[in-house]
Design a protein around this motif. Structure first.
Motif, short mmCIF file in Angstrom:
data_model
loop_
_atom_site.label_atom_id
_atom_site.label_comp_id
_atom_site.label_asym_id
_atom_site.label_seq_id
_atom_site.Cartn_x
_atom_site.Cartn_y
_atom_site.Cartn_z
N LEU A 93 0.89 -1.16 0.00
CA LEU A 93 0.00 0.00 0.00
C LEU A 93 0.92 1.21 0.00
CD1 LEU A 93 -2.81 1.37 0.38
CD2 LEU A 93 -2.50 1.06 2.86
N THR A 120 -1.32 -1.17 -4.42
CA THR A 120 -2.27 -0.11 -4.72
C THR A 120 -1.75 1.22 -4.20
OG1 THR A 120 -4.65 0.40 -4.76
CG2 THR A 120 -3.71 -0.18 -2.62
N GLU A 121 -2.28 2.29 -4.79
CA GLU A 121 -1.90 3.64 -4.38
C GLU A 121 -2.76 4.08 -3.21
OE1 GLU A 121 -1.21 8.08 -6.37
OE2 GLU A 121 -2.23 6.50 -7.53
N TYR A 127 -11.12 5.61 -1.59
CA TYR A 127 -11.66 4.48 -0.84
C TYR A 127 -12.79 4.88 0.12
CZ TYR A 127 -7.15 2.74 -2.50
OH TYR A 127 -6.07 2.40 -3.28
N GLN A 281 -8.59 2.74 3.08
CA GLN A 281 -7.62 2.19 2.15
C GLN A 281 -7.00 0.90 2.71
OE1 GLN A 281 -4.96 5.47 1.58
NE2 GLN A 281 -4.16 5.44 3.66
N SER A 285 -7.39 -2.82 1.06
CA SER A 285 -6.23 -3.69 0.84
C SER A 285 -6.48 -5.07 1.45
CB SER A 285 -4.97 -3.07 1.45
OG SER A 285 -4.66 -1.85 0.84
N GLU A 295 -5.08 -5.87 -7.60
CA GLU A 295 -5.33 -4.43 -7.54
C GLU A 295 -6.67 -4.20 -6.87
OE1 GLU A 295 -6.09 -2.51 -11.45
OE2 GLU A 295 -5.98 -4.53 -12.26
N SER A 296 -6.89 -2.97 -6.44
CA SER A 296 -8.16 -2.63 -5.81
C SER A 296 -9.10 -2.01 -6.83
CB SER A 296 -7.94 -1.65 -4.65
OG SER A 296 -9.19 -1.18 -4.17
N PRO A 300 -7.92 1.45 -9.57
CA PRO A 300 -7.31 0.51 -10.51
C PRO A 300 -5.91 0.97 -10.95
CG PRO A 300 -9.57 1.07 -11.15
CD PRO A 300 -9.18 2.01 -10.06
N HIS A 301 -5.08 0.03 -11.29
CA HIS A 301 -3.73 0.34 -11.75
C HIS A 301 -3.75 1.28 -12.95
CE1 HIS A 301 -1.90 -3.56 -9.84
NE2 HIS A 301 -2.27 -2.66 -8.95
N THR A 304 -4.05 4.86 -11.71
CA THR A 304 -2.78 5.34 -11.15
C THR A 304 -1.83 5.74 -12.27
OG1 THR A 304 -2.88 4.12 -9.06
CG2 THR A 304 -0.69 4.59 -9.92
#
Length: 326
Positions: A93, A120-121, A127, A281, A285, A295-296, A300-301, A304
């Motif tokens: 995270l 994930t970011e 979130y 967040q 996770s 990924e969440s 999403p990736h 990001t």
């Protein structure tokens, strides 16, 4: 998975905020913290009740008990520390901005996919329950057809060395503007046709404040402002042909006010009780780890990476360069 054991890399104020968060959460253990100095890590662990303290990041990552690593170091170090974590087989995270540039972000995401590890970011707004409420209201038609949006975030923090130095990936954009860009993306989507912008730079060469206008292919316009020179109202306003929404504090929404065509408040939605806001967040996770996701769905990736690329383009236009860009 009963309890997720979390390790933190870094001991600054963001790490402290996460420690406070973990203290009030269920299903997590504030297990380990790592600093470059063992005494700093020990002091942090004693203060916040962590089980283990390490004087090197590698040492903590070698601890098999650590299941999720929270990266709480400056932007300039996110890539190195997240990469190190992934190579040690840890889920990650990683604080926003995800990395210093898109090239680093892409490399991290590819590595996580190759290793089949979650990453994930940690941009907390994505979130939060009230962020979903904003989308539900917009999509539900309460303000009619939404066509314009404004968002701003500013604090008088320009004297902080972390924000002044290109070597630390400083500037208002990566620290504050990233929230405005994410706010616009969450509401208006990704179909941006044109980006226009301007910025004022510090004597060290990073952006002190900036203004960004996004024009979308369907005619929507988002006007975004971030500053490390002034305290702004932090509001987001989404306007349609039947009213508008006023969101207080775009990075941690506290209240949504629905304003009708006659400029009267129809309803107010308040933020549900929270520990710090960081818990969402972490729970996201944990959900991903339980389900085996890489990924969440909340961040999403692809999102990001898209926003990192947008920030790269903006910095290139402004002439703001980091050593990591070379």
């Amino acid at each position: 998975m009963d309890t997720v054991k979390i390790g933190i890399i870094g001991t600054g104020w963001i790490a402290e905020k996460m420690a406070i968060t973990l203290e009030g959460m269920e299903g997590v253990e504030a297990y380990a913290v790592a600093s470059r100095q063992l005494q700093t890590a020990c002091d942090f662990a004693d203060r916040w009740g962590f089980t283990r303290a390490y004087g090197s990041y590698e040492e903590m990552l070698d601890d098999e008990e650590v299941e999720l690593v929270y990266i709480a170091t400056p932007h300039s170090h996110h890539f190195e520390h997240a990469r190190m974590s992934l190579l040690k087989g840890k889920a990650v995270l990683c604080e926003k901005a995800f990395t210093a540039n898109a090239r680093q972000a892409e490399e991290l995401l590819n590595l996580a996919k190759e290793k089949e590890l979650f990453i994930t970011e940690a941009i907390w707004t994505r979130y939060m329950p009230l962020s979903q409420t904003i989308n539900d209201l917009v999509n539900g038609g309460i303000i009619g057809r939404p066509m314009t949006l404004s968002a701003n975030l500013g604090y008088p923090i320009g004297n902080r060395e972390r924000l002044r130095q290109p070597a630390l990936a400083g500037g208002a954009l990566l620290d504050l503007g990233v929230y405005a860009l994410n706010f616009a993306s969450m509401v208006f989507g990704t179909d941006v046709e044109r980006v226009t912008s301007t910025c004022v730079k510090t004597d060290t060469g990073v952006d002190a404040q900036n203004s960004i206008t996004l024009t979308f292919k369907d005619g929507k316009i988002a006007v975004l402002h971030s500053s490390m020179l002034s305290m702004t109202d932090r509001q987001g306003i989404i306007s349609g042909d039947k009213g508008h929404l006023i969101i207080e504090n775009i990075n941690n929404p506290q209240r949504i006010r629905v304003v009708t065509e006659d400029y009267k408040t129809a309803v107010v939605y308040n933020c549900p009780p929270q520990i710090t806001g960081y818990e969402y967040q972490v729970y996201a996770s944990m959900e991903a780890l339980r389900n085996g996701w890489l990924e969440s769905p909340y961040m999403p990736h692809a999102e990001t990476l898209r926003i990192m690329r947008m920030m790269d383009d903006l910095r290139r236009e402004w002439g703001v360069r980091y050593p990591a860009d070379e």
